[in-house]
Scaffold this motif. Structure first.
Motif, PDB file in Angstrom:
ATOM      1  N   LYS A 100      -4.838  -0.068  -4.795  1.00 17.21           N
ATOM      2  CA  LYS A 100      -3.746  -0.789  -4.132  1.00 17.21           C
ATOM      3  C   LYS A 100      -4.293  -1.970  -3.337  1.00 17.21           C
ATOM      4  O   LYS A 100      -3.722  -3.063  -3.366  1.00 17.21           O
ATOM      5  N   ILE A 101      -5.396  -1.722  -2.622  1.00 15.97           N
ATOM      6  CA  ILE A 101      -5.996  -2.798  -1.824  1.00 15.97           C
ATOM      7  C   ILE A 101      -6.492  -3.917  -2.739  1.00 15.97           C
ATOM      8  O   ILE A 101      -6.283  -5.101  -2.457  1.00 15.97           O
ATOM      9  N   ILE A 102      -7.128  -3.539  -3.851  1.00 19.33           N
ATOM     10  CA  ILE A 102      -7.610  -4.547  -4.808  1.00 19.33           C
ATOM     11  C   ILE A 102      -6.440  -5.322  -5.390  1.00 19.33           C
ATOM     12  O   ILE A 102      -6.495  -6.558  -5.508  1.00 19.33           O
ATOM     13  N   ALA A 103      -5.361  -4.599  -5.760  1.00 18.80           N
ATOM     14  CA  ALA A 103      -4.182  -5.273  -6.313  1.00 18.80           C
ATOM     15  C   ALA A 103      -3.580  -6.222  -5.283  1.00 18.80           C
ATOM     16  O   ALA A 103      -3.190  -7.357  -5.616  1.00 18.80           O
ATOM     17  N   ALA A 104      -3.508  -5.779  -4.030  1.00 18.64           N
ATOM     18  CA  ALA A 104      -2.963  -6.630  -2.979  1.00 18.64           C
ATOM     19  C   ALA A 104      -3.858  -7.849  -2.770  1.00 18.64           C
ATOM     20  O   ALA A 104      -3.365  -8.975  -2.595  1.00 18.64           O
ATOM     21  N   ALA A 105      -5.175  -7.647  -2.819  1.00 17.56           N
ATOM     22  CA  ALA A 105      -6.101  -8.766  -2.648  1.00 17.56           C
ATOM     23  C   ALA A 105      -5.969  -9.750  -3.805  1.00 17.56           C
ATOM     24  O   ALA A 105      -5.991 -10.974  -3.604  1.00 17.56           O
ATOM     25  N   ARG A 106      -5.812  -9.199  -5.021  1.00 13.27           N
ATOM     26  CA  ARG A 106      -5.623 -10.083  -6.177  1.00 13.27           C
ATOM     27  C   ARG A 106      -4.326 -10.868  -6.061  1.00 13.27           C
ATOM     28  O   ARG A 106      -4.291 -12.065  -6.367  1.00 13.27           O
ATOM     29  N   ALA A 107      -3.273 -10.178  -5.632  1.00  6.77           N
ATOM     30  CA  ALA A 107      -1.994 -10.869  -5.457  1.00  6.77           C
ATOM     31  C   ALA A 107      -2.122 -11.945  -4.387  1.00  6.77           C
ATOM     32  O   ALA A 107      -1.617 -13.072  -4.559  1.00  6.77           O
ATOM     33  N   GLU A 108      -2.805 -11.611  -3.314  1.00  5.35           N
ATOM     34  CA  GLU A 108      -3.022 -12.584  -2.236  1.00  5.35           C
ATOM     35  C   GLU A 108      -3.823 -13.773  -2.753  1.00  5.35           C
ATOM     36  O   GLU A 108      -3.505 -14.930  -2.464  1.00  5.35           O
ATOM     37  N   ALA A 109      -4.888 -13.472  -3.521  1.00  4.83           N
ATOM     38  CA  ALA A 109      -5.701 -14.557  -4.076  1.00  4.83           C
ATOM     39  C   ALA A 109      -4.876 -15.413  -5.029  1.00  4.83           C
ATOM     40  O   ALA A 109      -5.004 -16.651  -5.040  1.00  4.83           O
ATOM     41  N   GLU A 110      -4.031 -14.733  -5.823  1.00  2.00           N
ATOM     42  CA  GLU A 110      -3.161 -15.471  -6.758  1.00  2.00           C
ATOM     43  C   GLU A 110      -2.206 -16.368  -5.990  1.00  2.00           C
ATOM     44  O   GLU A 110      -1.998 -17.532  -6.363  1.00  2.00           O
ATOM     45  N   GLN A 111      -1.636 -15.851  -4.904  1.00  2.82           N
ATOM     46  CA  GLN A 111      -0.727 -16.662  -4.081  1.00  2.82           C
ATOM     47  C   GLN A 111      -1.473 -17.830  -3.453  1.00  2.82           C
ATOM     48  O   GLN A 111      -0.956 -18.955  -3.423  1.00  2.82           O
ATOM     49  N   GLN A 112      -2.678 -17.571  -2.960  1.00  2.00           N
ATOM     50  CA  GLN A 112      -3.471 -18.651  -2.374  1.00  2.00           C
ATOM     51  C   GLN A 112      -3.800 -19.709  -3.431  1.00  2.00           C
ATOM     52  O   GLN A 112      -3.772 -20.915  -3.146  1.00  2.00           O
TER      53      GLN A 112
END
Length: 156
Positions: A100-112
């Motif tokens: 979940k943390i990795i997915a959230a980080a990926r989503a955050e990176a994608e948004q950035q």
């Protein structure tokens, strides 16, 4: 007196003594000896009985100890299995949480990344407008040419 008379008198006295002893002295002694023999026999019988009871108690204690050891070993095995299950469950939850943390980080990176691209597009559009102004040597109005700038940003 003659030796024969003395001997006969001594024999008679001895027989009277033996008779008196057999009638009055010997029965209490025999009774006491019989009572003592009976008490000794009872004591030996009680000792044998106690020894047998002790052996039975020892066997029972050994059985209880074996039963307790078996139950303890079972409880330890159950505790180890439960501990292993808890560890596996914790590992599973930790893996899920990590995912979940990795997915959230990926989503955050994608948004950035998307934000950075949009900011870059806006900067490129602004640079394109400035470049066009300099090429045309006149001012380009962003509100008038919004549609044109929007298509340019989309293409970039």
């Amino acid at each position: 007196m003659s030796i024969t008379g003395t001997l006969i008198i001594q024999i008679i006295v001895f027989l009277i003594l033996v008779g008196f002893t057999m009638k009055f002295v010997w029965p209490p002694i025999a009774t006491a000896l019989d009572e003592r023999a009976r008490r000794i026999a009872e004591g030996l019988a009680a000792a044998d009985k106690a020894k047998a009871e002790l052996q039975a108690a020892d066997r029972k204690v050994e059985q209880e100890l074996a039963k307790t050891r078996t139950e303890t070993a079972g409880l330890l095995a159950d505790a180890e299995r439960r501990a292993q299950a808890i560890v596996e469950e914790a590992k599973g939850r930790a893996t899920e949480e990590a995912n979940k943390i990795i997915a959230a980080a990926r989503a955050e990176a994608e948004q950035q990344t998307v934000k950075a691209r949009e900011a870059l597009r806006e900067q490129v559009a602004a640079l394109a407008v400035k470049g066009a102004e300099q090429i045309l040597r006149k001012e380009v109005n962003p509100s008038v040419h919004a549609d044109l700038l929007q298509r340019l940003a989309t293409e970039l």
